[in-house]
Design a protein around this motif. Structure first.
Motif, PDB file in Angstrom:
ATOM      1  N   TRP A 155      92.220  29.283   3.985  1.00 53.65           N
ATOM      2  CA  TRP A 155      92.951  28.020   4.092  1.00 53.65           C
ATOM      3  C   TRP A 155      92.226  26.896   3.350  1.00 53.65           C
ATOM      4  O   TRP A 155      92.866  26.046   2.723  1.00 53.65           O
ATOM      5  N   ARG A 156      90.900  26.890   3.419  1.00 52.57           N
ATOM      6  CA  ARG A 156      90.150  25.902   2.643  1.00 52.57           C
ATOM      7  C   ARG A 156      90.388  26.103   1.152  1.00 52.57           C
ATOM      8  O   ARG A 156      90.649  25.156   0.400  1.00 52.57           O
ATOM      9  N   MET A 157      90.265  27.340   0.718  1.00 52.03           N
ATOM     10  CA  MET A 157      90.305  27.634  -0.704  1.00 52.03           C
ATOM     11  C   MET A 157      91.704  27.431  -1.277  1.00 52.03           C
ATOM     12  O   MET A 157      91.875  26.846  -2.351  1.00 52.03           O
ATOM     13  N   VAL A 170      71.370  30.449  -3.250  1.00 52.74           N
ATOM     14  CA  VAL A 170      71.091  30.140  -1.853  1.00 52.74           C
ATOM     15  C   VAL A 170      71.887  28.903  -1.430  1.00 52.74           C
ATOM     16  O   VAL A 170      72.644  28.934  -0.469  1.00 52.74           O
ATOM     17  N   ARG A 171      71.710  27.804  -2.157  1.00 51.55           N
ATOM     18  CA  ARG A 171      72.440  26.565  -1.877  1.00 51.55           C
ATOM     19  C   ARG A 171      73.681  26.487  -2.757  1.00 51.55           C
ATOM     20  O   ARG A 171      73.718  27.013  -3.879  1.00 51.55           O
ATOM     21  N   ALA A 172      74.703  25.798  -2.261  1.00 44.43           N
ATOM     22  CA  ALA A 172      75.948  25.653  -3.020  1.00 44.43           C
ATOM     23  C   ALA A 172      75.700  25.061  -4.393  1.00 44.43           C
ATOM     24  O   ALA A 172      76.300  25.483  -5.394  1.00 44.43           O
ATOM     25  N   HIS A 222      85.136  34.948  -3.225  1.00 43.44           N
ATOM     26  CA  HIS A 222      85.623  35.806  -2.149  1.00 43.44           C
ATOM     27  C   HIS A 222      85.910  34.943  -0.926  1.00 43.44           C
ATOM     28  O   HIS A 222      85.142  34.019  -0.617  1.00 43.44           O
ATOM     29  N   LEU A 223      86.987  35.272  -0.219  1.00 40.84           N
ATOM     30  CA  LEU A 223      87.403  34.463   0.926  1.00 40.84           C
ATOM     31  C   LEU A 223      86.308  34.357   1.981  1.00 40.84           C
ATOM     32  O   LEU A 223      86.073  33.286   2.548  1.00 40.84           O
ATOM     33  N   ARG A 232      83.146  30.042   3.641  1.00 37.86           N
ATOM     34  CA  ARG A 232      82.253  29.464   4.649  1.00 37.86           C
ATOM     35  C   ARG A 232      81.931  28.014   4.281  1.00 37.86           C
ATOM     36  O   ARG A 232      81.789  27.676   3.100  1.00 37.86           O
ATOM     37  N   PRO A 233      81.799  27.108   5.265  1.00 34.58           N
ATOM     38  CA  PRO A 233      81.681  25.676   4.961  1.00 34.58           C
ATOM     39  C   PRO A 233      80.602  25.325   3.940  1.00 34.58           C
ATOM     40  O   PRO A 233      80.863  24.579   2.986  1.00 34.58           O
ATOM     41  N   ALA A 234      79.390  25.839   4.101  1.00 34.05           N
ATOM     42  CA  ALA A 234      78.311  25.444   3.188  1.00 34.05           C
ATOM     43  C   ALA A 234      78.565  25.944   1.772  1.00 34.05           C
ATOM     44  O   ALA A 234      78.220  25.269   0.798  1.00 34.05           O
ATOM     45  N   ARG A 235      79.170  27.128   1.651  1.00 35.07           N
ATOM     46  CA  ARG A 235      79.443  27.671   0.321  1.00 35.07           C
ATOM     47  C   ARG A 235      80.759  27.154  -0.240  1.00 35.07           C
ATOM     48  O   ARG A 235      80.957  27.150  -1.461  1.00 35.07           O
ATOM     49  N   PHE A 236      81.662  26.711   0.632  1.00 33.70           N
ATOM     50  CA  PHE A 236      82.907  26.115   0.151  1.00 33.70           C
ATOM     51  C   PHE A 236      82.623  24.882  -0.706  1.00 33.70           C
ATOM     52  O   PHE A 236      83.397  24.565  -1.613  1.00 33.70           O
ATOM     53  N   LYS A 237      81.514  24.224  -0.439  1.00 30.80           N
ATOM     54  CA  LYS A 237      81.152  23.074  -1.269  1.00 30.80           C
ATOM     55  C   LYS A 237      81.026  23.488  -2.733  1.00 30.80           C
ATOM     56  O   LYS A 237      81.403  22.746  -3.637  1.00 30.80           O
ATOM     57  N   ALA A 238      80.498  24.686  -2.984  1.00 29.91           N
ATOM     58  CA  ALA A 238      80.408  25.181  -4.365  1.00 29.91           C
ATOM     59  C   ALA A 238      81.807  25.405  -4.932  1.00 29.91           C
ATOM     60  O   ALA A 238      82.098  25.007  -6.065  1.00 29.91           O
ATOM     61  N   PHE A 239      82.663  26.047  -4.170  1.00 30.01           N
ATOM     62  CA  PHE A 239      84.038  26.282  -4.617  1.00 30.01           C
ATOM     63  C   PHE A 239      84.729  24.968  -4.924  1.00 30.01           C
ATOM     64  O   PHE A 239      85.322  24.785  -6.000  1.00 30.01           O
TER      65      PHE A 239
END
Length: 313
Positions: free
Chosen positions: A91-93, A234-236, A267-268, A273-280
């Motif tokens: 849903w975020r993506m 490791v970090r977004a 990948h969904l 995930r919130p911390a990695r969604f920042k990268a997306f």
């Protein structure tokens, strides 16, 4: 192509092309007048991974951590790690892609689509491409026969078409193809495969065959799977910086007249995930900011454009 006996079977040994275009890439201008195309891929695999609880002989070990559950036993923790992708991450993506009007190609595993058809349909209705990622999230190189692989290809395509109304014309499997995969794709009318990691532009399958099959290469470096690997992100911000560096270099090469393709994979359950969604989110926003210098396109559209500009050999 030669053959050799191995463990009682006859396997095809593919000749390796280590030269490719030989530094003389075709002179391509993409449909919007730019020379750099960007393909954003979202993998829809959740529910198609191996799980003993689903009747598979083993459970997938790769997740947020390497599973410590004994092989052959159900692993509900891993099931839940995968389920997060469709329950929350999607849903975020999907919302981010819609906000920035960025089209994506969805690598759909058939078993995942069969279990969540409404989610698959929503993504295609948003304008994204439905491509085939096999029936299960598994290497096709593991198939023992062309017949077994063909059954799963047909099963996956049927599930995708039933859910989305779109019959896939593109393919990518985990790991590697079998010796028969490309012939099976040709027989089924696929336009392209993405099991190629060896160039910055599409190319025609060197094996020939009719109809011609295009290879639209994929990439595992500009890919969020590297969050799951110890030598990866490791970090977004690390992924954002890495993808931005790739964009900068390929834009410079495009400005010098070299047509290029950049692949970015997500990948969904990983980038969702919130911390990695920042990268997306930041990568999608950066693509949108550069829209007037790039052609952001679905892989099927890249394949069609390439076919119009570069004839099969």
């Amino acid at each position: 192509m030669a053959t050799e006996a191995h463990a009682g079977r006859v396997l095809a040994v593919m000749s390796r092309d280590l030269v490719g275009y030989g530094g003389q890439w075709p002179d391509i201008v993409w449909p919007n007048g730019e020379r750099l195309a960007v393909s954003l891929v979202v993998n829809f695999e959740e529910g198609a991974e191996e799980q003993v609880g689903d009747g598979d002989p083993r459970s997938e070990r790769m997740g947020e951590v390497i599973s410590v559950v004994e092989p052959g036993r159900p692993d509900p923790g891993q099931e839940q790690i995968f389920a997060y992708g469709t329950r929350a991450g999607l849903w975020r993506m999907a919302g981010c892609l819609k906000q920035h009007r960025v089209p994506a190609t969805i690598f759909f595993c058939g078993r995942a689509v069969e279990r969540a058809p409404d989610l698959a349909r929503m993504l295609v209705e948003d304008g994204h491409e439905a491509a085939c990622h096999g029936w299960r999230w598994r290497p096709h190189a593991d198939y023992e026969s062309a017949e077994a692989e063909a059954r799963d290809l047909d099963r996956a395509a049927a599930a995708i078409a039933s859910a989305t109304g779109e019959h896939p014309q593109g393919f990518f499997c985990r790991g590697a193809e079998s010796p028969w995969t490309r012939d099976l794709l040709r027989e089924r009318g696929y336009l392209y495969t993405s099991n190629g990691f060896d160039d910055d532009l599409p190319y025609w399958d060197a094996a020939g065959g009719q109809p011609p099959l295009l290879v639209v290469p994929y990439a595992l470096d500009t890919n969020d799977m590297k969050f799951f690997h110890p030598n990866g992100f490791v970090r977004a911000g690390e992924m954002v910086d890495y993808v931005t560096d790739a964009l900068d270099v390929l834009e410079d090469e495009a400005a010098d007249g070299g047509a290029r393709l950049l692949n970015i994979g997500f990948h969904l359950r990983i980038a969702g995930r919130p911390a990695r969604f920042k990268a997306f989110r930041e990568i999608v926003a950066e693509l949108a900011r550069r829209r007037d210098r790039l052609w952001i396109a679905r892989r099927i559209d890249i394949a069609r454009a390439f076919r119009e500009r570069v004839a099969p050999p």
